[in-house]
Design an enzyme around this catalytic site. Structure first.
Site, PDB file in Angstrom:
ATOM      1  N   TYR A  86       3.452  -0.800  -0.857  1.00 34.31           N
ATOM      2  CA  TYR A  86       2.604  -1.895  -0.406  1.00 34.31           C
ATOM      3  C   TYR A  86       2.471  -2.930  -1.520  1.00 34.31           C
ATOM      4  O   TYR A  86       1.984  -2.625  -2.610  1.00 34.31           O
ATOM      5  CB  TYR A  86       1.210  -1.400  -0.010  1.00 34.31           C
ATOM      6  CG  TYR A  86       1.168  -0.480   1.190  1.00 34.31           C
ATOM      7  CD1 TYR A  86       2.202  -0.445   2.121  1.00 34.31           C
ATOM      8  CD2 TYR A  86       0.086   0.351   1.407  1.00 34.31           C
ATOM      9  CE1 TYR A  86       2.154   0.401   3.220  1.00 34.31           C
ATOM     10  CE2 TYR A  86       0.022   1.201   2.505  1.00 34.31           C
ATOM     11  CZ  TYR A  86       1.070   1.229   3.403  1.00 34.31           C
ATOM     12  OH  TYR A  86       1.010   2.062   4.492  1.00 34.31           O
ATOM     13  N   SER A  87       2.903  -4.129  -1.235  1.00 32.64           N
ATOM     14  CA  SER A  87       2.851  -5.220  -2.212  1.00 32.64           C
ATOM     15  C   SER A  87       3.534  -4.823  -3.519  1.00 32.64           C
ATOM     16  O   SER A  87       3.083  -5.188  -4.601  1.00 32.64           O
ATOM     17  CB  SER A  87       1.400  -5.647  -2.470  1.00 32.64           C
ATOM     18  OG  SER A  87       1.336  -6.901  -3.107  1.00 32.64           O
TER      19      SER A  87
END
Length: 324
Positions: A60-61
């Site tokens: 995530y990110s």
């Protein structure tokens, strides 16, 4: 807030899990993500509402979500044991040939990287994000067992896959005396119920706790009866169209909007309450990017639905092909 055991383990978790995917570094295609300073009041609101269960993933990110998660949880909890932290491994964070999948090499490197970003010595739940067709499941399960035995994870879990794959993984663990999966993070909501065919009955039989992702169908259920356009759709529209928009979806959304209006609650509250009434359900993983998201989710824990109301919400659904 209510608290329940995660499957048949002794681990207690809040009935709402806050998904941390929305927090990290906004960039092209993910403008909907919030940086740490904007995420902080939302996470604080969840903690003050009794949420103790938090889920993220290394990809995530590109790791930034884990950094934000670790920073905020250390700020809001005095003791590490006062919250339950979950993360996941499979998708690439970097672009090396061994920076993806579920090989022993990647798992061992990835768990250390996650712990560094999270700023903790262990995670409570370490999950495989997807099934890896290129790695023998024996290699994966032994590596995960060693992660647990090294004290880097307390439990292990899995995410979206076929039921036969999950059964095979559990069998391999049993055969060798390795650690079994205790949780399944599957795709499940009022607009996608194909997990009721095989995966959910398997988990119920095996005592595996269900912690579904996208419990509000990427926000479609939360906006039932309203304009469905969001910033996330601009960068994620193709994925949403793949998962949703099939026959029966409009009727499901109409019924959610109607019943929510009758009960005087937000559509999101109603849709989450339906999930919490389902067998084996431990804690749906909700996302929060706006002020009202957390209160709507917390309200679902106390919302009672009758058998007639549950049946009315389910009736319009039309089966579709499996989507992970």
């Amino acid at each position: 807030m209510d608290y329940v055991r995660l499957g048949t383990t002794g681990l207690k978790v809040s009935r709402i899990c806050l998904g941390m995917m929305s927090y990290g570094e906004p960039r092209e295609g993910s403008e909907w993500m919030l940086p740490e300073d904007q995420a902080e009041p939302l996470v604080r609101q969840a903690v003050e509402g009794g949420v103790t269960f938090f889920d993220t993933a290394d990809m995530y990110s590109a790791g930034a979500s884990e950094v934000v998660t670790g920073n905020l949880l250390r700020k809001f909890f005095e003791r590490r044991d006062d919250y339950v932290l979950a993360t996941k491994v499979f998708f690439p964070v970097r672009q090396g040939q061994n920076d993806r999948g579920l090989s022993r090499k990647h798992i061992m490197a990835a768990v250390d990287d996650s712990l560094t970003r999270l700023g903790t010595d262990f995670v409570d739940l370490y999950q495989i994000h997807r099934w890896d067709d290129e790695t023998p499941i024996e290699e994966t399960m032994e590596a995960l067992h060693d992660v647990v035995k090294a004290g880097k994870a307390r439990y292990i879990g899995a995410s979206s896959m076929h039921a036969w794959q999950f059964a095979k993984a559990q069998h391999v663990a049993d055969k060798h005396g390795w650690t079994r999966f205790v949780a399944m993070q599957n795709h499940y909501n009022l607009l996608y119920r194909e997990e009721e065919r095989e995966m959910i009955p398997l988990c119920l039989d095996q005592g595996v706790g269900l912690i579904p992702w996208s419990p509000l169908a990427r926000g479609l259920l939360a906006r039932a009866g309203q304009d469905q356009h969001t910033t996330r759709q601009d960068g994620d529209g193709n994925r949403q169209r793949l998962l949703y928009g099939g026959p029966g979806d409009a009727d499901v959304l109409a019924k959610v909007a109607e019943l929510a209006g009758e009960k005087g609650v937000a559509p999101a509250t109603l849709a989450l309450a339906w999930l919490l009434h389902q067998p084996g359900m431990v804690a749906p993983i909700i996302g929060a990017t706006k002020d009202g998201h957390i209160p709507d989710a917390l309200a679902a824990v106390q919302l009672e639905l009758s058998e007639e109301e549950l049946a009315a919400l389910q009736a319009p659904y039309q089966p579709r092909s499996a989507q992970f």
